[in-house]
Enzyme design. Structure first.
Site, mmCIF file in Angstrom:
data_model
loop_
_atom_site.group_PDB
_atom_site.id
_atom_site.type_symbol
_atom_site.label_atom_id
_atom_site.label_comp_id
_atom_site.label_asym_id
_atom_site.label_seq_id
_atom_site.Cartn_x
_atom_site.Cartn_y
_atom_site.Cartn_z
ATOM 1 N N LYS A 26 0.517 -1.488 -0.368
ATOM 2 C CA LYS A 26 -0.266 0.068 -0.001
ATOM 3 C C LYS A 26 0.693 1.081 0.193
ATOM 4 C CE LYS A 26 -3.818 -2.276 2.190
ATOM 5 N NZ LYS A 26 -4.940 -2.956 3.684
ATOM 6 N N GLN A 47 -4.137 -1.473 9.673
ATOM 7 C CA GLN A 47 -3.840 -2.831 9.292
ATOM 8 C C GLN A 47 -4.950 -4.092 9.825
ATOM 9 O OE1 GLN A 47 -2.854 -3.988 5.697
ATOM 10 N NE2 GLN A 47 -3.593 -5.547 6.248
ATOM 11 N N ASP A 90 -10.782 4.147 4.714
ATOM 12 C CA ASP A 90 -11.039 2.615 4.395
ATOM 13 C C ASP A 90 -12.460 2.443 4.835
ATOM 14 O OD1 ASP A 90 -9.271 0.131 3.825
ATOM 15 O OD2 ASP A 90 -9.203 0.030 5.913
#
Lengths: 284, 284
Positions: A57, A101, A124
């Site tokens: 990412k 994450q 996200d």
């Protein structure tokens, strides 16, 4: 050999176009304000797959002209410490988007950690505020994989209104929001999951099928309605999707490959939403 | 004449039991703390139906030992004024639950007004936080009508796991949360709405049907799967439900009457959640 007649939905190509547009917007932000859009990535522990994902990412951010700020925390981090770290990022004006994450370890209250992300930085799409916004059709960030799925459907001009969409899987960041987004586009949406009885008969109703269950080759071509659009959001070891591609491609009209379908779109949406977040936070 | 074979789901009786339990809990709170649980009702304008609803809710509160605090605002109230009034109630330690009577008038941003309700006082289950909690199966208040439906299903021991549930209607406070609650109980859930094609064939799949569409006698018995459980959450003029009762009762195993089914449960859940809110806020 497959006697595929389905058209492939090329997520790699669409993601490339999305990232190109995103990079142009990022450059424009930097040109106009002197500020480079910034995604903060938070990693707890050193799970090899998570380390790889985060690194990937960050690399993709760099190529798109997005700065990344990396926060690494030891595996023994407590919920309180993680919440404090994320709250600091939520309050940091130099950070425009925050990615925590997954997974964070079983001793941590992951929901509490997600909720420490300010909704305006939730690029996200993992907070309860983002979920509700998807449910109510209000402005906000979408979960990245469902958002990528919607972009793929739109890129291939898939009619959704009135069509039967079947979502197999009901996770908080994939199945559930995917169903809400499809419902918001006027599909008739059915959620299936591990307790669903006679899954085959439900899958056979789908004009649009979203497989998000995490079981390799779980859905077979014999259950695909002829002409259906098949979106395989499965990610299983060995780059195997949730749909048995060879048999499904014989009946589908459109189908995503694995890899190269939904996967590349997920990160493209993350980057696009980071730049959107920066634009809004900078008042552009 | 109907040749009904279905068992009636008696919402009046279940609501009475729920309110009795709630009244006992309210009395216990008052006995232990000296504080009487309090529901604030907010009414904008003088729509006769809304005035009647609010008065009815206040009367039911009084009978259950719940104090009500009524805030009446003129029809020309702005969004900012309404948000300020609700924020004051959210901050008032003497108020344990807040109900904003819908509708508030087209010039007001109703979502902004709802969001001014503190989640811990959202006993009507209308905020985005409550919606997300229902979606994720987290603690929180449920929307009252869907909550009442779940209590009815449980009172009649309706098996939900793996069954096909069809929700007709997708409003933010009824259809959508009802589907999420059914999904949380492991039903295979389908959302239908005005754009659904061939609604009859979808309704025929339902082991559990929730009609929440607001069209009198819209769903006919010929579309009820034999043995299905039929929940009619419709409320149309003249006390007419969304389901054609006479024909549906010939095929259903269980069915809610209108009136006397879902309706009484809605207010019972409101009262129960007000007392729950008071218990939590008072640390009991």
């Amino acid at each position: 050999m497959s006697t595929s007649t389905a058209t492939l939905m090329d997520g790699t190509a669409l993601a490339r176009r999305t990232v190109e547009e995103t990079a142009a917007r990022a450059a424009e932000i930097t040109r106009r304000t002197g500020v480079t859009p910034c995604l903060a990535t938070v990693l707890v522990g050193a799970d090899p797959a998570s380390v790889t994902y985060v690194k990937m990412k960050q690399n993709r951010c760099a190529k798109a002209g997005i700065r990344s700020k990396h926060v690494e925390l030891p595996a023994e981090t407590t919920t309180e410490e993680l919440v404090a770290a994320i709250t600091a990022l939520s309050e940091d004006p130099e950070v425009h988007g925050i990615l925590l994450q997954h997974p964070v370890g079983p001793h941590i209250d992951e929901r509490a950690a997600f909720e420490a992300i300010a909704p305006e930085k939730d690029v996200d799409g993992v907070t309860m505020a983002s979920f509700a916004a998807m449910g109510f059709g209000l402005p906000g960030f979408v979960s990245c994989t469902p958002g990528g799925i919607m972009r793929l459907l739109d890129a291939y001009d898939v009619e959704l209104s009135g069509k039967r969409a079947v979502v197999v899987g009901r996770s908080a960041i994939l199945g559930k929001p995917a169903g809400l987004l499809l419902l918001g586009r006027d599909a008739t949406v059915t959620y299936c999951h591990s307790r669903t009885q006679d899954l085959s008969s439900v899958v056979r109703e789908a004009d649009v099928l979203v497989a998000a269950v995490g079981k390799p080759n779980f859905i077979k071509g014999e259950d695909i309605k002829p002409g259906a659009v098949v979106i395989d959001a499965g990610y299983n070891p060995g780059n195997i999707g949730d749909v048995d591609f060879a048999s499904a491609a014989e009946r589908a009209s459109l189908i995503t490959p694995v890899p190269g379908g939904v996967g590349p779109m997920t990160i493209a949406v993350l980057l696009a939403q980071t730049v959107e977040g920066a634009e809004r936070q900078l008042g552009l």
